[in-house]
Motif scaffolding. Structure first.
Motif, PDB file in Angstrom:
ATOM      1  N   ASP A  63       0.816  -1.034   0.032  1.00  0.00           N
ATOM      2  CA  ASP A  63      -0.117   0.023  -0.057  1.00  0.00           C
ATOM      3  C   ASP A  63       0.851   1.296   0.097  1.00  0.00           C
ATOM      4  N   TYR A  66       2.410   2.600   3.344  1.00  0.00           N
ATOM      5  CA  TYR A  66       1.580   2.514   4.398  1.00  0.00           C
ATOM      6  C   TYR A  66       1.616   1.093   5.139  1.00  0.00           C
ATOM      7  N   VAL A 103       2.460   5.483  11.231  1.00  0.00           N
ATOM      8  CA  VAL A 103       1.165   4.601  10.655  1.00  0.00           C
ATOM      9  C   VAL A 103       0.624   3.819  11.732  1.00  0.00           C
ATOM     10  N   HIS A 106      -1.976  -0.141  11.654  1.00  0.00           N
ATOM     11  CA  HIS A 106      -1.759  -1.320  11.129  1.00  0.00           C
ATOM     12  C   HIS A 106       0.063  -1.542  10.693  1.00  0.00           C
ATOM     13  N   PHE A 151     -10.385  -0.977   1.244  1.00  0.00           N
ATOM     14  CA  PHE A 151     -10.240  -1.233  -0.154  1.00  0.00           C
ATOM     15  C   PHE A 151     -11.138  -2.141  -0.803  1.00  0.00           C
ATOM     16  N   PHE A 169      -7.421  -2.200   6.179  1.00  0.00           N
ATOM     17  CA  PHE A 169      -6.867  -1.828   4.783  1.00  0.00           C
ATOM     18  C   PHE A 169      -6.705  -3.039   4.102  1.00  0.00           C
ATOM     19  N   GLN A 173      -1.739  -5.518   5.476  1.00  0.00           N
ATOM     20  CA  GLN A 173      -1.738  -4.462   6.539  1.00  0.00           C
ATOM     21  C   GLN A 173      -2.626  -4.798   7.917  1.00  0.00           C
ATOM     22  N   ARG A 203       2.786  13.408  10.604  1.00  0.00           N
ATOM     23  CA  ARG A 203       1.192  13.081  10.473  1.00  0.00           C
ATOM     24  C   ARG A 203       0.698  11.911  10.933  1.00  0.00           C
ATOM     25  N   ASP A 205      -1.473   8.771  10.452  1.00  0.00           N
ATOM     26  CA  ASP A 205      -1.995   8.062   9.471  1.00  0.00           C
ATOM     27  C   ASP A 205      -3.417   7.573  10.281  1.00  0.00           C
ATOM     28  N   VAL A 206      -4.497   7.478   9.774  1.00  0.00           N
ATOM     29  CA  VAL A 206      -5.845   7.008  10.117  1.00  0.00           C
ATOM     30  C   VAL A 206      -6.027   7.273  11.519  1.00  0.00           C
ATOM     31  N   GLU A 262      -4.478  12.643  10.341  1.00  0.00           N
ATOM     32  CA  GLU A 262      -5.515  12.458   9.225  1.00  0.00           C
ATOM     33  C   GLU A 262      -6.466  11.577   9.797  1.00  0.00           C
ATOM     34  N   HIS A 323      -2.086  12.467  -1.678  1.00  0.00           N
ATOM     35  CA  HIS A 323      -1.701  11.214  -2.521  1.00  0.00           C
ATOM     36  C   HIS A 323      -2.920  10.255  -2.305  1.00  0.00           C
ATOM     37  N   ASP A 324      -4.026  10.514  -1.784  1.00  0.00           N
ATOM     38  CA  ASP A 324      -5.087   9.830  -1.816  1.00  0.00           C
ATOM     39  C   ASP A 324      -6.239  10.102  -2.572  1.00  0.00           C
ATOM     40  N   ARG A 411      -5.774   5.157  -6.636  1.00  0.00           N
ATOM     41  CA  ARG A 411      -5.020   6.530  -6.447  1.00  0.00           C
ATOM     42  C   ARG A 411      -3.790   6.958  -7.216  1.00  0.00           C
ATOM     43  N   ARG A 415      -0.228  10.105  -8.131  1.00  0.00           N
ATOM     44  CA  ARG A 415       1.167   9.612  -7.628  1.00  0.00           C
ATOM     45  C   ARG A 415       2.113   9.699  -8.607  1.00  0.00           C
TER      46      ARG A 415
HETATM   47  C1  NOJ Z   1      -4.260   6.952   4.791  1.00  0.00           C
HETATM   48  C2  NOJ Z   1      -3.129   7.113   3.617  1.00  0.00           C
HETATM   49  O1  NOJ Z   1      -3.069   8.429   3.192  1.00  0.00           O
HETATM   50  C3  NOJ Z   1      -3.386   6.075   2.667  1.00  0.00           C
HETATM   51  O2  NOJ Z   1      -2.535   6.446   1.597  1.00  0.00           O
HETATM   52  C4  NOJ Z   1      -3.383   4.636   3.063  1.00  0.00           C
HETATM   53  O3  NOJ Z   1      -3.807   3.872   2.087  1.00  0.00           O
HETATM   54  C5  NOJ Z   1      -4.165   4.682   4.469  1.00  0.00           C
HETATM   55  N1  NOJ Z   1      -4.473   5.612   5.122  1.00  0.00           N
HETATM   56  C6  NOJ Z   1      -3.903   3.176   5.130  1.00  0.00           C
HETATM   57  O4  NOJ Z   1      -2.785   3.369   5.780  1.00  0.00           O
END
Ligand code: NOJ
Length: 547
Positions: A63, A66, A103, A106, A151, A169, A173, A203, A205-206, A262, A323-324, A411, A415
């Motif tokens: 991923d 991530y 991150v 996971h 996903f 995810f 992960q 930053r 993540d999730v 995020e 990037h998402d 996505r 990228r």
């Molecule tokens: C948010 C990240 O920005 C994304 O790219 C990623 O796939 C998911 N979290 C899972 O880590």
């Protein structure tokens, strides 16, 4: 950078570096730390305050990184720890701070702990660090509950001994178990590891999914598909205690280290809970990103974010692309409401007008950079890059493509490796080497290459550079407050007052379909596009005024 800069994050402009696609220093078609170091002067000239680097840790890249296999090392594809340390030093020498990505929801299935968990078997302490369960049904062949991966498909994977593990995810992960003290301690050690190396922040993540409801109940659609604290894994109140301990760790450094969450939490009041004084400093206001290109929608989302964040003493954090999501010129090239669909797959089938999209994108940027708070710029948006909408499907890398059963492209279109020089192989991404970039670049990137943009006084790059310089120099911009002005229907106009009470700045953004007059006595400082021959502000244009 001096100690009184401790509040730098309150009005910073942070540039997001998707390292795999920023610049390739060793000529192998993949971006890396050497490439980033070689382009730091571009970022200094642009005038950003900080960079946020997407995960650069060892990872099988299931991923895009991530899926982290080791949080305290560098993926050899991107460089090594010595290069990372040199980058931090060189960025700081230019007055640019460095934010990394953590991150915490996971790991990668390549992480040593997960391998140990698989080897150790059911009931072992190693499995306790993840979310392993027996299956349902007589033979345990049904997943433990009905949760769906972000996903696509079930959020559970069965391992050969018959147990299942949770992955919100990708299947690669596995979610970690935040009830486990070793998980908490290990992430805290990672924070300190990078803070000790001079990193200015993370930053997260999730940030809203780490804590799960005990018992892992089924999701009942319509009952607990909302984020009000009752959902089994979205925005549960237990996450706040984790962030309080992270804040204490960051605050122990001089200057204090900072966090940006995020967290796709749609209710701005609930999002602001992450920003209480003893929690995280900032969180992306994604409702601004997903707002339609309509005055009412933009204004209400701006107001809500500012009001809720102000109530907890935090600045709002604005972002248009990352990037998402589909790059904003391509989102905005569709009908106004399409701004609400933020994935390429949401808007792909709608008719698109790229010139219109770029005009709106330029206006949206001046809107964003005039708002009080902090702002994020995603690499390539300073070149006006569009989304790559037609990457051949056999080159798609995002797990979304496979997990959606080849129905969603995902996505990758945002990228694609950056174009630095129009006339070179791969538009200069690999510094003249003719390595094939890891994702193919569309021909239109030639027009957006850095060298073309630098030479054009009307380019997007010039607009970003001018806007960032003005934002830095004008005492009414950056932090402070916003006061709406009366303005014609379909437009946004506001005055700004800076942190020190200085005013004298007005922004006018014409989101309507007809030209509007400038306010009387206004002196134009910057426009996102040409005014009409009668000095009116055309549709889809923004102006910054000295007032
Ligand atoms: C948010 C990240 O920005 C994304 O790219 C990623 O796939 C998911 N979290 C899972 O880590």
């Amino acid at each position: 950078m001096t100690a009184h800069d401790a509040d730098w994050w309150r009005d910073a402009v942070v540039y997001q570096v998707y390292i795999r696609s920023f610049a390739d220093g060793n000529g192998d078609g993949t971006g890396d730390i050497a490439g980033l170091r070689g382009r730091l002067d571009h970022l200094a000239r642009l005038g950003v305050d900080a960079i946020w680097i997407n995960p650069w840790y060892p990872s099988p890249l299931a991923d895009g990184g991530y899926d982290v296999a080791d949080y305290r090392a560098i993926n050899p594809m991107f460089g090594d720890t010595a290069q990372a340390e040199a980058l931090i030093t060189e960025a700081h020498e230019r007055g640019i701070r460095v934010v990394l990505d953590i991150v915490p929801n996971h790991h990668s299935d390549d992480h040593a702990w997960f391998r140990a968990a698989l080897a150790a078997g059911p009931g072992s302490p190693e499995r306790e660090r993840y979310v392993f369960r027996d299956g349902r049904g007589a033979d345990g062949s049904e997943p433990p509950n009905n949760w769906i991966s972000m996903f696509g498909g079930s959020a559970w994977e069965r391992v050969p001994d018959g147990q299942w593990y949770l992955h919100l995810f990708d299947v690669r992960q596995p979610d970690v178990n935040w009830e486990h003290p070793e998980v908490r301690a290990d992430f805290e050690e990672t924070l300190r590891f990078w803070f000790d190396r001079g990193i200015d922040g993370f930053r997260v993540d999730v940030a809203n999914s780490m804590v799960k409801q005990p018992g892992l109940p089924d999701i009942e659609p319509g009952v607990n598909d909302v984020q009000d604290g009752t959902h089994p894994y979205l925005d549960r109140d237990g996450v706040h205690e984790i962030f309080r301990s992270w804040r204490a760790i960051g605050d122990a450094y001089d200057p204090p280290r900072v966090f940006v969450a995020e967290a796709w939490v749609p209710d701005p009041e609930r999002l602001a809970r992450y920003l209480r004084p003893d929690e995280l400093q900032t969180a992306f206001s994604f409702n601004f990103l997903t707002a339609a290109w309509l005055a009412d929608d933009l204004r209400s989302n701006i107001d809500d974010a500012i009001a809720e964040n102000t109530a907890v003493g935090a600045p709002a954090t604005w972002v248009l692309s990352n990037h998402d999501v589909c790059r904003h010129p391509s989102r905005l090239s569709r009908k106004p409401e399409a701004g609400r669909g933020w994935n390429l797959d949401d808007v792909l089938d709608l008719p698109s007008d790229p010139e219109l999209g770029l005009r709106r994108a330029r206006a949206a940027t001046l809107l964003m950079l005039a708002l009080p708070g902090t702002a994020y710029v995603y690499q390539g948006e300073e070149f006006g890059l569009p989304e790559a909408e037609d990457i051949p499907v056999d080159r798609l890398d995002d797990p979304t493509w496979t997990l959606s059963g080849h129905t969603l492209r995902g996505r990758d279109g945002c990228r694609v490796p950056l174009p630095w020089a129009a006339g070179e192989p791969a538009f200069g991404f690999s510094g003249g080497a003719d390595a094939e970039p890891w994702l193919p670049q569309p021909e239109v990137f030639a027009r957006h290459a850095a060298d073309v943009q630098e030479a054009d006084p009307d380019s997007v790059l010039r607009l970003y550079t001018d806007a960032l310089a003005l934002r830095r120099a004008h005492p009414a911009l950056g932090g402070g407050t916003l006061t709406w002005r009366d303005s014609p229907e379909g437009t946004l106009a506001f005055d700004r007052t800076g942190d020190d009470g200085e005013s004298g700045f007005t922004a006018l953004v014409n989101v309507s379909s007809a030209p509007v007059s400038l306010p009387e006595d206004a002196e134009v400082m910057l426009t996102s596009g040409p005014l009409t021959p009668r000095d009116e502000v055309p549709a889809d244009t923004a102006v910054w005024l000295r007032s």
